[in-house]
Design an enzyme around this catalytic site. Structure first.
Site, PDB file in Angstrom:
ATOM      1  N   GLY A  10       0.828  -1.207   0.000  1.00 17.35           N
ATOM      2  CA  GLY A  10       0.000   0.000   0.000  1.00 17.35           C
ATOM      3  C   GLY A  10       0.855   1.246   0.000  1.00 17.35           C
ATOM      4  O   GLY A  10       0.565   2.227   0.700  1.00 17.35           O
ATOM      5  N   ALA A  11       1.912   1.230  -0.806  1.00 12.86           N
ATOM      6  CA  ALA A  11       2.919   2.287  -0.748  1.00 12.86           C
ATOM      7  C   ALA A  11       2.743   3.372  -1.798  1.00 12.86           C
ATOM      8  O   ALA A  11       3.586   4.258  -1.914  1.00 12.86           O
ATOM      9  CB  ALA A  11       4.308   1.668  -0.898  1.00 12.86           C
ATOM     10  N   GLY A  14      -0.745   8.061   0.545  1.00  9.30           N
ATOM     11  CA  GLY A  14      -1.111   8.138   1.948  1.00  9.30           C
ATOM     12  C   GLY A  14       0.004   7.768   2.899  1.00  9.30           C
ATOM     13  O   GLY A  14       1.176   8.117   2.718  1.00  9.30           O
ATOM     14  N   ILE A  15      -0.354   7.021   3.942  1.00 12.14           N
ATOM     15  CA  ILE A  15       0.580   6.659   5.002  1.00 12.14           C
ATOM     16  C   ILE A  15       1.748   5.834   4.466  1.00 12.14           C
ATOM     17  O   ILE A  15       2.894   6.039   4.856  1.00 12.14           O
ATOM     18  CB  ILE A  15      -0.152   5.874   6.106  1.00 12.14           C
ATOM     19  N   GLY A  16       1.444   4.898   3.576  1.00  7.11           N
ATOM     20  CA  GLY A  16       2.498   4.042   3.040  1.00  7.11           C
ATOM     21  C   GLY A  16       3.572   4.836   2.328  1.00  7.11           C
ATOM     22  O   GLY A  16       4.773   4.611   2.529  1.00  7.11           O
ATOM     23  N   TYR A 164     -14.840  -3.837   7.740  1.00  9.12           N
ATOM     24  CA  TYR A 164     -13.525  -3.201   7.866  1.00  9.12           C
ATOM     25  C   TYR A 164     -13.023  -3.301   9.307  1.00  9.12           C
ATOM     26  O   TYR A 164     -11.869  -3.671   9.561  1.00  9.12           O
ATOM     27  CB  TYR A 164     -13.612  -1.742   7.422  1.00  9.12           C
TER      28      TYR A 164
END
Length: 280
Positions: A10-11, A14-16, A164
């Site tokens: 998930g890079a 966002g956070i990744g 989720y």
């Protein structure tokens, strides 16, 4: 982080992506995992701009597919002989039930079964590396969740945010069971709640949750701030020997009672082994 190899799912945003930038600035080799080639290349470019001297690599994977997860693990092993940090960051929330090619509900497949399989496939590499760290990105959405093993694929009832939350509960239970299995090794496993982060997450939904995300955007933190705890767990000497914990704002936080249930964690582990064929 000089000489250390970090694999981040998930890079591409966002956070990744922010975690990848931070670790690259510290000197780590960062391997970005993404599904879309265009977005993945854009992420590689962004990391190189943030850390011009860093080594940045990319691998493609569709985390809804167990076959693709296995191919990802094999591709990584063919390129690298060590893995210092595995950041299971990729996440999915959808408002309509979807089934993967493996017959799994898509949210649980992406958020739990994919990291469960990927981690197990790379554990021997991490054990051989020496001190290594596994970080599973969870969420406080787990607090109201429960695991129904009679309906783990949400065939009887599907509400996107509840599913989720269940997947985030599974992340913590997986971390807990994994940490117990890693005792006596130099590999640690911890989970993290990044906070309510302002990213593109949840914007692919069309129902109630999409409106909640839009309304709450003004109160959310930036992706850079949301990445801080993941960066801390990946790099800080303070947590080198800490394992099996749930972190928020770089400190351990007590998760829900369900998330601390060892019997539940063990049952989930056994079911996950069966559904992913991890021993095969």
């Amino acid at each position: 982080m000089d000489g250390k190899v970090c694999l981040i799912t998930g890079a591409t945003g966002g956070i990744g992506l922010e975690t990848a930038k931070a670790l690259a600035r510290m000197g780590a080799t960062v391997v970005l995992v993404g599904r879309d080639p265009g977005r993945t290349e854009a992420a590689v470019t962004a990391v190189k701009e943030a850390a011009p001297d860093a080594h940045v690599d990319r691998l493609r994977a569709d985390l809804t597919s167990l076959k693709s997860v296995r191919e990802l693990a094999q591709a990584f092993r063919s390129r690298y002989s060590r893995l210092d940090v595995l950041l299971n960051n990729a996440g999915l929330i959808i408002d309509r039930r979807q089934v993967t090619e493996d017959g799994l509900e898509a949210t649980m497949a992406t958020n739990h079964f994919a990291p469960f399989l990927l981690t197990n496939l790379l554990l021997d590499v991490m054990k051989a590396t020496g001190p290594a760290r596994i970080i599973n990105v969870s969420s406080d959405a787990h607090v109201a969740a429960r695991l129904d093993f009679d309906d783990l694929q949400s065939e009887k009832r599907y509400i996107g945010f509840q599913v989720y939350g269940t997947s985030k509960l599974a992340n913590i239970l997986f971390t807990r069971a994994l940490a117990k299995r890693l005792q006596g090794t130099q590999v640690t496993a911890n989970a993290v709640h990044p906070g309510m982060v302002r990213t593109g997450f949840g914007h692919n939904t069309v129902g109630f949750f999409r409106h909640i995300v839009k309304l709450g955007a003004a109160f959310m933190i930036s992706a850079e701030k949301g990445a801080r705890t993941s960066v801390y767990l990946a790099s800080s000497p303070e947590v080198e020997a800490v394992s099996g914990q749930y972190f928020y704002k770089c400190r351990p936080k007590k998760p829900s009672s369900a998330a601390r249930n060892d019997a539940l964690a063990e049952r989930l582990w056994q079911v996950s082994e069966q559904l992913t064929g991890v021993k095969g």
